[in-house]
Scaffold this motif. Sequence first.
Motif, short mmCIF file in Angstrom:
data_model
loop_
_atom_site.label_atom_id
_atom_site.label_comp_id
_atom_site.label_asym_id
_atom_site.label_seq_id
_atom_site.Cartn_x
_atom_site.Cartn_y
_atom_site.Cartn_z
N MET A 43 -9.90 -1.96 0.26
CA MET A 43 -8.69 -1.67 1.02
C MET A 43 -8.45 -0.17 0.95
SD MET A 43 -5.99 -4.77 0.13
CE MET A 43 -5.67 -4.19 -1.53
N GLU A 44 -8.27 0.44 2.11
CA GLU A 44 -8.06 1.89 2.13
C GLU A 44 -7.04 2.28 3.18
OE1 GLU A 44 -11.50 3.56 5.11
OE2 GLU A 44 -12.07 3.29 3.03
N LEU A 45 -6.47 3.46 3.00
CA LEU A 45 -5.54 4.00 3.98
C LEU A 45 -6.31 4.40 5.24
CD1 LEU A 45 -3.32 6.25 1.67
CD2 LEU A 45 -2.85 3.94 2.50
N LYS A 46 -5.74 4.10 6.40
CA LYS A 46 -6.43 4.37 7.67
C LYS A 46 -6.67 5.85 7.90
CE LYS A 46 -4.58 0.25 9.86
NZ LYS A 46 -3.64 -0.31 10.81
N VAL A 52 -6.82 1.89 -1.84
CA VAL A 52 -5.55 1.39 -2.37
C VAL A 52 -5.75 0.12 -3.18
CG1 VAL A 52 -4.21 2.44 -0.52
CG2 VAL A 52 -4.93 0.07 -0.29
N THR A 75 -4.07 -4.18 -6.09
CA THR A 75 -3.62 -2.94 -5.45
C THR A 75 -3.20 -1.99 -6.56
OG1 THR A 75 -2.75 -4.29 -3.65
CG2 THR A 75 -2.06 -1.99 -3.70
N HIS A 79 0.52 2.23 -4.87
CA HIS A 79 0.55 1.71 -3.49
C HIS A 79 1.31 0.38 -3.38
CE1 HIS A 79 -2.12 4.86 -2.17
NE2 HIS A 79 -2.95 4.57 -3.14
N ASN A 82 4.08 -1.33 -0.20
CA ASN A 82 3.89 -0.71 1.12
C ASN A 82 3.35 -1.67 2.17
OD1 ASN A 82 4.65 2.07 0.56
ND2 ASN A 82 2.87 2.09 -0.79
N TYR A 84 0.37 -3.04 2.24
CA TYR A 84 -1.08 -2.93 2.44
C TYR A 84 -1.80 -4.23 2.10
CZ TYR A 84 0.02 2.08 2.37
OH TYR A 84 0.55 3.31 2.60
N THR A 85 -1.41 -4.84 0.98
CA THR A 85 -2.09 -6.07 0.56
C THR A 85 -1.75 -7.22 1.50
OG1 THR A 85 -1.99 -5.25 -1.71
CG2 THR A 85 -2.57 -7.56 -1.41
N GLU A 87 -1.11 -6.99 4.67
CA GLU A 87 -1.90 -6.74 5.89
C GLU A 87 -3.36 -7.11 5.68
OE1 GLU A 87 -3.23 -2.96 8.72
OE2 GLU A 87 -1.62 -2.68 7.26
N ALA A 88 -3.92 -6.73 4.53
CA ALA A 88 -5.32 -7.04 4.24
C ALA A 88 -5.53 -8.54 4.09
CB ALA A 88 -5.77 -6.30 2.99
#
Length: 132
Positions: A43-46, A52, A75, A79, A82, A84-85, A87-88
């Motif tokens: 998982m990474e920032l776009k 992340v 995560t 991070h 936010n 991110y997890t 979304e992933a």
Amino acid sequence: MDAETMYYLQDIQLHPVEEARRDFAEVLSDMKSPERKFYFCHMELKDTHEQVGSIGYTVEADTPVGKLVHLGYFTYPRHWGNGYTSEALKKVLEYAFTQDNVYRVTTGCLAENKGSERVMQKNGLIKRSRAY
């Protein structure tokens, strides 16, 4: 990995470097197998590609109705919160159920890890208590 993140990964222990290398070689070899067992994603920032965390699943069984898999993710603390997890996880579940013949997903977290529990709830996972 930092101690705060590892606290929530009680079932994953850090191994000696030699063992970690063997495990990593097994995962890489498995990627080419028609009976693939390991599906792990970075998982990474776009915008910056900063990592992340990681997310993925392991195929526990391949049944006549589909694969039974165990999902996991982590995560890095900086991070957390936010989305991110979440979304992933949405993307991993979408892939698992629409392209990888997954029938059932299991996962879990420590009872005190409310953030992780919320990630699961946002993605429609159903909480079940363990029966002993």
